[in-house]
Write an enzyme that holds these catalytic residues in place. Structure first.
Site, PDB file in Angstrom:
ATOM      1  N   ARG A 142      -2.247  -1.774  -3.349  1.00 48.98           N
ATOM      2  CA  ARG A 142      -1.668  -2.085  -4.659  1.00 48.98           C
ATOM      3  C   ARG A 142      -1.474  -3.592  -4.770  1.00 48.98           C
ATOM      4  O   ARG A 142      -0.609  -4.163  -4.107  1.00 48.98           O
ATOM      5  CB  ARG A 142      -0.343  -1.347  -4.835  1.00 48.98           C
ATOM      6  CG  ARG A 142      -0.497   0.167  -4.808  1.00 48.98           C
ATOM      7  CD  ARG A 142       0.840   0.883  -4.867  1.00 48.98           C
ATOM      8  NE  ARG A 142       0.656   2.310  -4.969  1.00 48.98           N
ATOM      9  CZ  ARG A 142       0.528   2.968  -6.114  1.00 48.98           C
ATOM     10  NH1 ARG A 142       0.551   2.299  -7.251  1.00 48.98           N
ATOM     11  NH2 ARG A 142       0.366   4.275  -6.130  1.00 48.98           N
ATOM     12  N   HIS A 192       0.841  -1.192   0.000  1.00 50.05           N
ATOM     13  CA  HIS A 192       0.000   0.000   0.000  1.00 50.05           C
ATOM     14  C   HIS A 192       0.871   1.235   0.000  1.00 50.05           C
ATOM     15  O   HIS A 192       2.038   1.206   0.405  1.00 50.05           O
ATOM     16  CB  HIS A 192      -0.946   0.019   1.207  1.00 50.05           C
ATOM     17  CG  HIS A 192      -0.284   0.370   2.508  1.00 50.05           C
ATOM     18  ND1 HIS A 192      -0.195   1.658   2.973  1.00 50.05           N
ATOM     19  CD2 HIS A 192       0.331  -0.410   3.431  1.00 50.05           C
ATOM     20  CE1 HIS A 192       0.439   1.662   4.146  1.00 50.05           C
ATOM     21  NE2 HIS A 192       0.771   0.425   4.438  1.00 50.05           N
ATOM     22  N   CYS A 193       0.314   2.334  -0.518  1.00 54.48           N
ATOM     23  CA  CYS A 193       0.994   3.620  -0.452  1.00 54.48           C
ATOM     24  C   CYS A 193       0.174   4.521   0.462  1.00 54.48           C
ATOM     25  O   CYS A 193      -0.430   4.038   1.416  1.00 54.48           O
ATOM     26  CB  CYS A 193       1.167   4.212  -1.848  1.00 54.48           C
ATOM     27  SG  CYS A 193      -0.391   4.434  -2.728  1.00 54.48           S
ATOM     28  N   MET A 194       0.116   5.799   0.172  1.00 54.51           N
ATOM     29  CA  MET A 194      -0.581   6.732   1.054  1.00 54.51           C
ATOM     30  C   MET A 194      -2.102   6.564   1.022  1.00 54.51           C
ATOM     31  O   MET A 194      -2.776   6.818   2.007  1.00 54.51           O
ATOM     32  CB  MET A 194      -0.224   8.179   0.676  1.00 54.51           C
ATOM     33  CG  MET A 194       1.224   8.525   0.914  1.00 54.51           C
ATOM     34  SD  MET A 194       1.641   8.469   2.671  1.00 54.51           S
ATOM     35  CE  MET A 194       3.352   8.959   2.610  1.00 54.51           C
ATOM     36  N   ARG A 253      -3.703   3.941  -1.437  1.00 57.75           N
ATOM     37  CA  ARG A 253      -4.165   2.824  -2.247  1.00 57.75           C
ATOM     38  C   ARG A 253      -3.608   1.482  -1.769  1.00 57.75           C
ATOM     39  O   ARG A 253      -2.469   1.398  -1.299  1.00 57.75           O
ATOM     40  CB  ARG A 253      -3.724   2.996  -3.704  1.00 57.75           C
ATOM     41  CG  ARG A 253      -4.002   4.347  -4.285  1.00 57.75           C
ATOM     42  CD  ARG A 253      -3.518   4.418  -5.712  1.00 57.75           C
ATOM     43  NE  ARG A 253      -3.401   5.800  -6.158  1.00 57.75           N
ATOM     44  CZ  ARG A 253      -3.024   6.166  -7.367  1.00 57.75           C
ATOM     45  NH1 ARG A 253      -2.739   5.256  -8.257  1.00 57.75           N
ATOM     46  NH2 ARG A 253      -2.944   7.439  -7.685  1.00 57.75           N
TER      47      ARG A 253
END
Length: 644
Positions: free
Chosen positions: A31, A25-27, A29
């Site tokens: 993924r 995951h990012c900030m 989302r």
């Protein structure tokens, strides 16, 4: 938000744990690298509470959650046996997806940089804070406190090759600690001093070109990529009893000298060339470049191509001490915030206003996905306005040559420390550029306007409702509400869509379809038909939006927006188009009764496949009711169901 429930819903709708190769995951989302993207129910995911949007970029299947993504990821990873990373496995239906070279490259870059963002973001913020303290005169740049804080900020960047080596090796499936050892070797103080001595250096009589590897990106990435092949090749030919000794030893003995002799210098040349090229571009065509990048940055984010800028940004800051791209990201993000604010100002719906205002604030802080996907792209014109605002703000940034001096994870208001330099003017120009982008996008959105659905009669403008009493007193609030509800219900019932049978055969409930995605109505609602002839015709007037390569599935959208799926048989994707003859193509406009597909019914059954065919509405949540025909046997063109 019930994070556990959202995580479970997402896990189910991406095809279950067995369809997940890896998830990070990012900030904002989640993924996913999925074995088979076709097993993910994108339409249903987009309607799931807690999910702001779904997209496929750079070979990844991305589920946009927003600010609570970390908590959802934690719940998701905790419910998976592999804890978020799973080895490749058979996916059953279909074949594993194949990515093109560009998608694979973006997937590799994003997968490599996303895990290390907290380290370089934290270090970058500390560098910015230190710069502010020095600029304000609150700290001397000769004090021991300054030296220690500077080391905290510089540490992640100085030893970036080691951090990248670990992340790249993990992404490539090789040993992370061998990668770390490779990075540590080329950065060893003795090697650094030797290469910086100015004296000729050789290894086994082969010249070693002097290069500096601290804070570099490209040399170690290329080295780890090649090392992954060397490691796996050695592993294949080594007996299991001595793998622990032989594999790391041979890999390091091959790769460290090879990196010092060839890979490192080549990577340094490439990195310097990219940084120098960007610098030349902004020195000679600053305004044009800034307009172009500022105006298209949001498009780059949507396509995933912005990850290709990450090594360029890091390389520029480490090589030149500054970067021109981060300020343009700043302008683009604030433009998205302005677009959302414009929606809030123009909207007549309370729920839309609330969403627009809140996501505008979030975008100002640097998290743009909720505003971009949840508001601006939904109404289309605000997204165009945001791109325009980004270009206008970018032009201002280019005019005054605004630079960023540190890297921050979120490019928004909290990251203004990135623009602190020996002169405070850079910060002022950066804030002005962001404000210009914000105001421009807001004004353009307000002028262009938005097209809203007016389904909610309570929010529509209505004439006063008079009573029929002699006194002509207005009705009380409850009576008005009841009248509005009745009016809305009547209006919805008047707007009906009739769907005609696309196939001749026996009508059956979806519960009899031997596939949970249909039987449990995960994909949508409708009926199934057991065909008696191999023809599919258009059930509505509208457009074909997809025809599967294997011919077994057709997606349609009617003139009034009904989205439909006709899925011929179960698991027939495995036939790879055999026994199917398409007569329609994606994008083709159709009229009721037009021939869409022919299929050899007997041949498909002879190969052991079930031919029951779901005919479903995938955007069923847009309707109040589906009234099914009572007929058990239908011909093409007979009424199948009506939507109100």
């Amino acid at each position: 938000m019930d994070q556990a429930k959202v995580a479970q819903d997402v896990l189910t709708l991406v095809g279950g744990e067995e369809n997940i190769d890896q998830v990070t995951h990012c900030m904002t989302r989640l993924r996913f690298n999925l074995h088979d993207d076709n097993k993910a129910n994108k339409a249903q995911l987009e309607k799931t509470p807690g999910v702001m949007g779904v997209m496929k970029n750079g070979g990844q299947f991305q589920v946009i959650i927003g600010n609570e993504v970390a908590g959802v990821y934690k719940e998701l990873a905790g419910s998976m046996k592999g804890g978020g990373a799973k080895p490749a496995a058979s996916t059953g239906e279909g074949t594993a997806k194949k990515r093109n070279a560009i998608s694979s490259l973006f997937d590799f870059i994003s997968g490599m940089f996303t895990p290390i963002l907290p380290a370089i973001t934290g270090a970058g913020m500390i560098k910015g804070i230190v710069a502010i303290l020095v600029a304000l005169g609150w700290m001397s740049n000769t004090s021991s406190t300054y030296i220690i804080l500077s080391a905290i900020g510089d540490g992640a960047f100085y030893f970036l090759p080691i951090i990248l080596a670990i992340s790249a090796a993990r992404k490539l499936g090789s040993n992370m600690y061998i990668g770390a050892a490779l990075g540590a070797a080329i950065m060893h103080p003795t090697i650094t001093a030797l290469l910086g001595s100015g004296q000729p250096v050789t290894f086994a009589s082969i010249p070693v070109i002097a290069a500096t590897y601290s804070s570099t990106v490209i040399p170690i990435v290329i080295a780890i990529w090649i090392a992954s092949y060397v490691e796996k090749a050695v592993d294949r030919v080594t007996h299991a009893s001595v793998k622990l000794l032989v594999v790391p030893t041979v890999t390091l003995l091959v790769m460290v000298p090879l990196t010092l002799i060839a890979i490192g210098p080549l990577g340094s040349i490439i990195g310097s060339g990219l940084s120098g090229g960007i610098s030349w571009l902004f020195d000679n065509m600053s305004i044009l470049a800034s307009i172009l990048i500022g105006g298209t940055m949001s498009l780059l984010i949507i396509t995933g191509m912005h990850y290709a800028l990450t090594p360029i940004v890091i390389g520029s800051i480490t090589a030149l001490g500054y970067d021109f791209i981060i300020p343009l990201m700043f302008a683009a993000n604030w433009a998205q915030a302005g677009g959302a604010l414009g929606v809030g100002l123009r909207s007549k719906h309370g729920q839309t206003k609330s969403l627009a205002f809140s996501t505008s604030l979030t975008a100002i802080m640097g998290i743009t996905e909720p505003a971009m996907y949840g508001v601006n792209m939904k109404f289309k014109k605000p997204f165009i306005a945001a791109l325009s605002g980004g270009a206008i703000g970018g032009a201002f940034m280019g005019l005054f040559h605004v630079k960023a001096y540190v890297i921050t994870g979120l490019v928004g208001l909290p990251s203004v420390a990135a623009f602190i330099s020996p002169s405070i003017s850079t910060l002022i120009y950066a804030l002005l550029g962001g404000l210009i982008a914000f105001v421009a996008a807001t004004i353009i959105t307000f002028i262009m306007g938005i097209q809203e659905n007016t389904d909610t009669a309570a929010e529509a403008t209505t004439e006063p409702v008079a009573s029929t009493s002699a006194s002509q007193q207005p009705m009380d609030a409850d009576a008005v509400a009841a009248t509005l509800i009745q009016t809305e219900t009547a209006a919805r019932q008047m707007k009906a869509t009739e769907v005609w049978s696309p196939i001749t055969g026996e009508v059956k409930p979806l519960s009899e379809v031997p596939d949970p995605a249909f039987a449990e109505e995960i994909m949508g609602k409708g009926v199934a038909i057991e065909p008696t002839e191999g023809r599919v015709v258009a059930p509505v007037n509208g457009t074909v939006f997809s025809v599967s390569k294997s011919g077994h599935a057709i997606g349609l959208v009617s003139e009034d927006g009904t989205e439909m799926l006709i899925h011929i048989g179960i698991d027939t994707v495995k036939l790879k188009g055999k026994h199917f003859t398409p007569h329609a193509r994606s994008g083709q406009e159709i009229q009721k009764g037009d021939l869409l597909m022919e299929f050899d019914l007997d041949a498909i059954r002879a190969e052991g496949y079930v031919t029951i065919t779901p005919v479903i509405v995938t955007n069923i949540n847009d309707y109040n009711e589906m009234i099914r025909s009572a007929e058990k046997q239908v011909q093409t063109g007979d009424s199948l169901y009506t939507l109100t």
